[in-house]
Design an enzyme around this catalytic site. Structure first.
Site, PDB file in Angstrom:
ATOM      1  N   ARG A  64     -56.829 -44.121  53.618  1.00 20.16           N
ATOM      2  CA  ARG A  64     -55.661 -44.879  53.689  1.00 20.16           C
ATOM      3  C   ARG A  64     -55.401 -45.328  54.873  1.00 20.16           C
ATOM      4  O   ARG A  64     -55.302 -44.530  55.955  1.00 20.16           O
ATOM      5  CB  ARG A  64     -54.457 -44.001  53.062  1.00 20.16           C
ATOM      6  N   ARG A 108     -51.391 -42.918  59.299  1.00 20.57           N
ATOM      7  CA  ARG A 108     -49.998 -42.483  59.568  1.00 20.57           C
ATOM      8  C   ARG A 108     -50.277 -40.996  59.838  1.00 20.57           C
ATOM      9  O   ARG A 108     -51.257 -40.418  59.652  1.00 20.57           O
ATOM     10  CB  ARG A 108     -49.077 -42.272  58.312  1.00 20.57           C
ATOM     11  N   ARG A 154     -37.888 -35.187  44.576  1.00 17.37           N
ATOM     12  CA  ARG A 154     -38.929 -34.240  44.911  1.00 17.37           C
ATOM     13  C   ARG A 154     -38.591 -32.843  44.696  1.00 17.37           C
ATOM     14  O   ARG A 154     -39.546 -31.883  44.688  1.00 17.37           O
ATOM     15  CB  ARG A 154     -39.416 -34.360  46.214  1.00 17.37           C
ATOM     16  N   LYS A 179     -48.446 -43.775  43.346  1.00 15.30           N
ATOM     17  CA  LYS A 179     -47.157 -44.143  43.008  1.00 15.30           C
ATOM     18  C   LYS A 179     -46.499 -45.605  43.673  1.00 15.30           C
ATOM     19  O   LYS A 179     -45.851 -46.077  43.074  1.00 15.30           O
ATOM     20  CB  LYS A 179     -46.055 -42.973  43.589  1.00 15.30           C
TER      21      LYS A 179
HETATM   22  P1  ADP Z   1     -46.090 -39.213  49.871  1.00 17.36           P
HETATM   23  O1  ADP Z   1     -47.475 -40.183  50.100  1.00 17.36           O
HETATM   24  O2  ADP Z   1     -46.173 -38.023  50.211  1.00 17.36           O
HETATM   25  O3  ADP Z   1     -45.598 -39.466  48.589  1.00 17.36           O
HETATM   26  P2  ADP Z   1     -43.895 -40.535  51.243  1.00 17.36           P
HETATM   27  O4  ADP Z   1     -44.215 -41.745  51.847  1.00 17.36           O
HETATM   28  O5  ADP Z   1     -43.302 -40.584  49.917  1.00 17.36           O
HETATM   29  O6  ADP Z   1     -45.362 -39.833  51.022  1.00 17.36           O
HETATM   30  O7  ADP Z   1     -43.150 -39.414  51.976  1.00 17.36           O
HETATM   31  C1  ADP Z   1     -43.297 -39.148  53.134  1.00 17.36           C
HETATM   32  C2  ADP Z   1     -42.569 -38.033  53.718  1.00 17.36           C
HETATM   33  O8  ADP Z   1     -41.156 -38.343  53.723  1.00 17.36           O
HETATM   34  C3  ADP Z   1     -42.784 -36.610  52.995  1.00 17.36           C
HETATM   35  O9  ADP Z   1     -43.932 -36.093  53.223  1.00 17.36           O
HETATM   36  C4  ADP Z   1     -41.289 -36.017  53.480  1.00 17.36           C
HETATM   37  O10 ADP Z   1     -41.353 -35.339  54.522  1.00 17.36           O
HETATM   38  C5  ADP Z   1     -40.458 -37.145  53.317  1.00 17.36           C
HETATM   39  N1  ADP Z   1     -39.692 -37.623  52.194  1.00 17.36           N
HETATM   40  C6  ADP Z   1     -39.975 -38.691  51.256  1.00 17.36           C
HETATM   41  N2  ADP Z   1     -39.255 -38.336  50.094  1.00 17.36           N
HETATM   42  C7  ADP Z   1     -38.653 -37.213  50.265  1.00 17.36           C
HETATM   43  C8  ADP Z   1     -37.822 -36.531  49.352  1.00 17.36           C
HETATM   44  N3  ADP Z   1     -37.529 -37.203  48.147  1.00 17.36           N
HETATM   45  N4  ADP Z   1     -37.195 -35.141  49.963  1.00 17.36           N
HETATM   46  C9  ADP Z   1     -37.463 -34.915  50.909  1.00 17.36           C
HETATM   47  N5  ADP Z   1     -38.561 -35.420  51.562  1.00 17.36           N
HETATM   48  C10 ADP Z   1     -39.091 -36.564  51.467  1.00 17.36           C
END
Ligand code: ADP
Length: 221
Positions: free
Chosen positions: A127, A160, A88, A13
């Site tokens: 990653r 991370r 999400r 993404k």
């Molecule tokens: P991923 O690689 O899982 O897509 P992100 O960098 O998008 O990781 O998100 C990291 C963390 O931030 C998620 O695991 C969650 O804890 C939080 N997060 C991000 N976006 C949302 C959302 N829309 N709703 C709830 N939590 C979120």
């Protein structure tokens, strides 16, 4: 134009979002990055979100929605945005629709990037992220020029907390549990676009971005 990116953690993404945002002149909004920025700056919001993020769980809607709404007020969203990691949950999708409706906009496309889970687990393990600018590398397929250092800003690369295998498993579970209703939600609105990607499909994030960019330039919807 507002594009929502669906797809599991590690499905690409971020890469697809970055390319589309640059080439279509749209803001790139990643809620994960916004949360990490808050963590780094030790804001109240960051402190609230940390425990959830470290476990790979979703941050509660109340916190997430407020943060997103505030970001959407910035002027770079006037032309539209790529939303990477939001919504999400179905509730977040409903809130987003309302937010956009108030400004006379709508979700024009929900792009679901479909990568098999076994490929994803391997990808995430490889990653590394930059502490400085959040750029993402894959130590096997897309390594930095100098090991451990970001090509773009020279920042330190690290794994991370939520890229560690036990947490990845949990993030994928969380994704499995929430993705179907989002996919159905956007399918019912006739804006869902699914693209297969990954090694087995023989398609990279770059291929997906290129195809979607062309389609949009030719007048999607
Ligand atoms: P991923 O690689 O899982 O897509 P992100 O960098 O998008 O990781 O998100 C990291 C963390 O931030 C998620 O695991 C969650 O804890 C939080 N997060 C991000 N976006 C949302 C959302 N829309 N709703 C709830 N939590 C979120």
């Amino acid at each position: 134009m507002f594009i929502v990116l669906l797809g599991a953690p590690g499905s690409g993404k971020g890469t697809v979002g970055k390319i589309l945002a640059e080439n279509l002149k749209l803001a790139h909004i990643s809620t994960g990055d916004l949360f990490r920025e808050n963590l780094k700056n030790e804001t109240e919001l960051g402190k609230e979100a940390k425990a959830y993020m470290d476990k790979g769980e979703l941050v509660p809607d109340e916190i997430t929605v407020k943060m997103l709404a505030k970001r959407m007020e910035e002027s770079d969203t006037a032309n539209g945005a790529i939303l990477d990691g939001f919504p999400r949950t179905k509730n977040q999708a409903v809130v987003l629709d309302k937010l956009l409706e108030e400004r006379g906009n709508k979700v024009d496309m929900a792009l679901n990037i479909d990568v098999p889970f076994d490929e994803i687990v391997e990808r995430i393990a490889n990653r590394r992220s930059c502490r400085g600018c959040s750029a993402i590398y894959n130590v096997v397929f897309n390594p930095p020029k100098v090991e451990g250092k970001c090509d773009e800003c020279g920042g330190e690369l690290y794994q991370r907390e939520d890229q560690k295998p036990e947490v990845v498993q949990n993030r994928l579970e969380v994704y499995k549990n929430s993705s179907a209703e989002l996919i159905n939600y956007y399918d019912a609105k006739h804006v869902l676009r699914t693209e297969k990607a990954g090694d087995k499909a023989g398609r990279t994030s770059y291929d997906v971005a290129e195809k979607i960019e062309k389609e949009i330039k030719n007048g999607w919807n």
